[in-house]
Scaffold this active site. Structure first.
Site, PDB file in Angstrom:
ATOM      1  N   ASP A 293       6.468   8.558 -24.480  1.00 61.58           N
ATOM      2  CA  ASP A 293       5.767   7.355 -24.902  1.00 61.58           C
ATOM      3  C   ASP A 293       4.472   7.260 -24.086  1.00 61.58           C
ATOM      4  O   ASP A 293       4.322   7.885 -23.043  1.00 61.58           O
ATOM      5  CB  ASP A 293       6.653   6.110 -24.723  1.00 61.58           C
TER       6      ASP A 293
HETATM    7  C1  GLC Z   1       3.401   2.236 -27.477  1.00 62.06           C
HETATM    8  C2  GLC Z   1       4.856   2.000 -27.849  1.00 62.06           C
HETATM    9  C3  GLC Z   1       5.413   3.008 -28.795  1.00 62.06           C
HETATM   10  C4  GLC Z   1       4.313   3.484 -29.726  1.00 62.06           C
HETATM   11  C5  GLC Z   1       3.309   4.247 -28.886  1.00 62.06           C
HETATM   12  C6  GLC Z   1       2.127   4.742 -29.717  1.00 62.06           C
HETATM   13  O1  GLC Z   1       3.216   1.985 -26.125  1.00 62.06           O
HETATM   14  O2  GLC Z   1       5.766   1.885 -26.771  1.00 62.06           O
HETATM   15  O3  GLC Z   1       6.490   2.377 -29.504  1.00 62.06           O
HETATM   16  O4  GLC Z   1       4.846   4.328 -30.731  1.00 62.06           O
HETATM   17  O5  GLC Z   1       2.840   3.492 -27.786  1.00 62.06           O
HETATM   18  O6  GLC Z   1       1.415   3.660 -30.215  1.00 62.06           O
END
Ligand code: GLC
Length: 747
Positions: A293
């Site tokens: 993430d």
């Molecule tokens: C964010 C979220 C995740 C998302 C990613 C890309 O911080 O935690 O759910 O898919 O970044 O946007």
């Protein structure tokens, strides 16, 4: 044979041009994804830097979905083969432009994979996922994901960071609205439905998206419901509550997975080999790729488990993370880790292989521009069929919480209606925070929906009454004066989109005070008041439930919110939703969930020394599985095909359900079990099945559930998944509390 020839031609083509960076658009040849040879041949051609480049993902464009950005010339990085994926870039034209740079201006011309958070719709926005879960309608949920994939893939996208399958028992956690609630059984079925919806039958079709199950794991168990906070829970709770939806997604064939920000019992998920490799690949056989993430590889430094990005990169890659989203740790450190023999190039190759294989499966080597058709984009996006499906999903997700004296449905013969509240004519908030490319201008507000549903002669008056968290001047009084002139008041209250979602945990989850003040003033008028709730998370509804005759939970219902709510208010659709999560009586009760343990001192009325609160009940205000209808249903006693079963048996559990009311309606018939005595303590209830049925007035249906030993299994003292002989209770009903019960024995 043909595949082999094609592959070899492709590789020859590749080697013929691999020295130069040709500017002509290379005509790629057809690749059969299940023939791994081209991938291995390609990996052999790649330098270490180019291999590492495939593990790198940057956010591109203005939309940042996490903290901080990168100070790099990303297009130049692409030309140098140092980028494998971009996120947050959408549009058939925009993605084509960037893809052409990757394909025509990098040495090997490896296509990029474009990812985006298509969580509950792309342009046509559906209800927030927690709302969809309240429909208990797996087919409709799958269709919602299917339509999202059709629209997103028409806009140049290949990959969505969904489904989010985090079990959540704490509504202070803003991301509870992104998942399917508190139950692992319902959550697992919904996870699989969403994976099938996004990925379809053929990933290389230009209407499907690679799905990404997230956030692995137990992100929703953050202490205090505070986002990104510590997770420290037993292995048994992990296995029985938080992991099943991920396992279900893997069994459904999900092609990628995202590691979560949180630590799990002392080791951050993003550096946790036990979860990312031993369980995920070793036990479950997951063969897709893993993306971290946003920045979570680097965040292992503040977690305090590594000193720097060099160590973080080593820990993450050793644990199993293939792609680095936005931390730049991999691009800065992997080559050095290989030179320092802290990692082997074979480990890098394995990660590269998994990512390239998915790009093959998406058809990107066959045609890197397959998803970049601007004509199709125009045709597929926000089309009437999609809008109808969004309206259908939204009304199916709505939960009738209270309906004293059958105030609802309202008659269309009504003379006048007051539509009041900060969410009554609000185009922004019904989209929620993960609104992708959904636009407020396309949202049907509650006011618009009510006006469209009524004859023009009906007087429909509107006044905002207050804002989400404050009132200007005497707008409450103005709303009251207007409401006094009408026959019924519809009050739309709840949360703004930015009150629920990522980084939006709240310690106080009551409806904002000013909205309660507005409701009190409206109730004071003596007119009948219907509260329409618009919110992403469960809220504390005590005052509303005690003082307002009718309450409809509509969640953040998306582009078609107003039409869908009007369909329910005027009875064009009889509400059938059931809560996928408990609504606490008070925030002090959290965590409160239906599948709790009995304790050694279960509550006894008027008994001091028992497990209770002295100031509130133990039970939530509205329990898991609860939802009313405009009709009523009666349940017969439960019967079995036998009242003793052996391990190899299938026990049939029968119940007759009758529509005892005056209108047609759907009922979600739920079955729960309770293992009365186990080698470890067991929950007082566990959902093991449900059937959503339609019944006409007076109609009766015989419902049959089948239970096997697998349904009765749990992790014993040695953490083995076993069913143990003994006595069980079965509960069947229209919620987790209003149930018929019976007993059987497992021999
Ligand atoms: C964010 C979220 C995740 C998302 C990613 C890309 O911080 O935690 O759910 O898919 O970044 O946007």
């Amino acid at each position: 044979m043909r595949i082999l020839i094609l592959s070899l031609i492709w590789v020859i083509l590749l080697s013929a041009t691999s020295g130069a960076v040709d500017t002509q658009q290379r005509a790629p040849l057809k690749q059969q994804v299940n023939h791994d040879q081209p991938i291995e041949l390609l990996v052999q051609k790649m330098t270490l830097d180019e291999k590492i480049g495939q593990l790198i993902q940057y956010s591109y464009g203005s939309e940042l979905t996490g903290p901080g950005g990168v100070k790099l010339d990303i297009l130049d990085e692409i030309r140098r083969g140092r980028v494998g994926s971009l996120l947050n870039l959408t549009g058939a034209g925009a993605t084509k432009e960037i893809q052409q740079i990757a394909v025509n201006q990098s040495r090997l011309g490896i296509p990029l994979i474009f990812g985006y958070d298509v969580i509950h719709g792309f342009k046509t926005i559906f209800p927030v996922p927690l709302g969809e879960a309240a429909s208990w309608d797996l087919q409709s949920i799958q269709r919602s994901a299917r339509i999202a994939a059709i629209e997103a893939s028409a806009a140049g996208l290949h990959w969505t960071f969904a489904p989010m399958v985090d079990i959540a028992r704490d509504p202070r956690w803003g991301r509870i609205m992104e998942g399917a609630g508190e139950d692992p059984y319902l959550g697992s079925l919904i996870a699989a439905a969403r994976v099938h919806g996004f990925q379809g039958e053929n990933l290389s079709a230009d209407t499907t998206l690679l799905a990404c199950v997230k956030h692995y794991a137990a992100y929703g168990a953050a202490l205090g419901g505070r986002d990104y906070n510590t997770v420290d829970i037993s292995d048994r709770t992990l296995r029985e509550v938080y992991l099943p939806p991920f396992h279900a997604a893997v069994k459904a064939g999900v092609g990628s997975l995202m590691s979560s920000f949180n630590e799990i019992n002392g080791i951050p998920a993003t550096g946790n080999k036990y979860f990312l490799t031993d369980i995920l690949r070793g036990e479950w056989g997951f063969d897709g790729f893993i993306v971290s993430d946003w920045g979570s590889i680097q965040e292992m430094i503040p977690h305090g488990i590594v000193h720097n990005k060099y160590e973080a990169s080593e820990l993450a890659l050793q644990a199993g993370v293939d792609m680095d989203m936005m931390s730049s740790a991999y691009i800065e450190n992997l080559a050095k880790l290989v030179q320092d023999k802290r990692l082997s190039e074979k480990q890098i190759d394995a990660a590269v292989y998994r990512i390239l294989k998915m790009k093959f499966e998406l058809g990107l080597f066959d045609d890197p521009y397959r998803y970049c058709n601007t004509g199709r984009e125009k045709k597929m996006i926000l089309n009437p069929r999609h809008l109808d499906a969004a309206r259908d999903m939204a009304r199916k997700s709505m939960v009738l919480l209270k309906n004293d004296k059958n105030l609802l449905p309202l008659s269309r013969k009504i003379g006048s209606i007051a539509v009041i509240g900060p969410l009554a004519d609000n185009k922004e908030d019904p989209l929620g925070t993960w609104a992708a490319q959904g636009e407020a201008k396309d949202v049907i507000t509650l006011l618009q929906g009510i006006k469209a549903a009524l004859p023009s002669k009906t007087k429909v008056l509107y006044s905002r009454g207050c804002q989400i968290d404050k009132a200007e001047g005497n707008e409450i009084q103005e709303a009251v004066e207007l409401a006094k002139t009408t026959d019924v008041i519809i009050a739309a209250v709840g949360e703004s989109a930015m009150m629920t979602g990522e980084g939006l945990s709240r310690a106080d989850i009551r409806i904002p005070e000013v909205q309660i003040d507005l409701l009190k003033a409206l109730v004071e008028t003596g007119k009948p008041v219907v509260v329409v709730l618009m919110n992403g998370r469960p809220l504390i509804l005590r005052w509303v439930s005690e003082n307002v005759p009718a309450i409809v939970e509509t969640w953040l219902a998306g582009t078609q919110a107003g039409h869908a709510i009007a369909d329910v208010l005027f009875g064009d659709y009889n509400p059938s939703g059931k809560l996928p999560v408990s609504f606490p009586y008070a925030v002090g009760q959290i965590p409160v969930f239906y599948n709790h343990k009995n304790t050694g001192r279960p509550k006894v009325e008027n008994q001091r020394f028992c497990s209770r609160y002295t100031d509130i009940p133990n039970e939530p205000l509205y329990p898991f599985g609860y939802g009313l209808s405009y009709t009523t249903f009666a349940y017969s006693e439960i019967t079995f095909n036998k009242d003793q079963m052996v391990m190899s048996d299938t026990l049939a559990v029968n119940v007759a359900v009758t529509n005892t009311g005056k209108v047609k309606g759907e009922e979600v018939v739920q079955i729960y079990i309770q293992d009365l005595v186990g080698s470890v303590t067991r929950p007082v209830k566990e959902l093991k099945g449900f059937q959503k049925i339609m019944l006409s007035p007076g109609e009766q249906k015989n419902i049959r559930f089948k239970l096997t030993a697998t349904d009765l299994a749990f992790y014993d003292r040695e953490m083995k998944l076993v069913a143990e002989p003994g006595e069980f209770k079965v509960y069947v009903g229209g919620s987790s509390v209003d149930v018929k019960e019976a007993r059987f024995e497992l021999k």
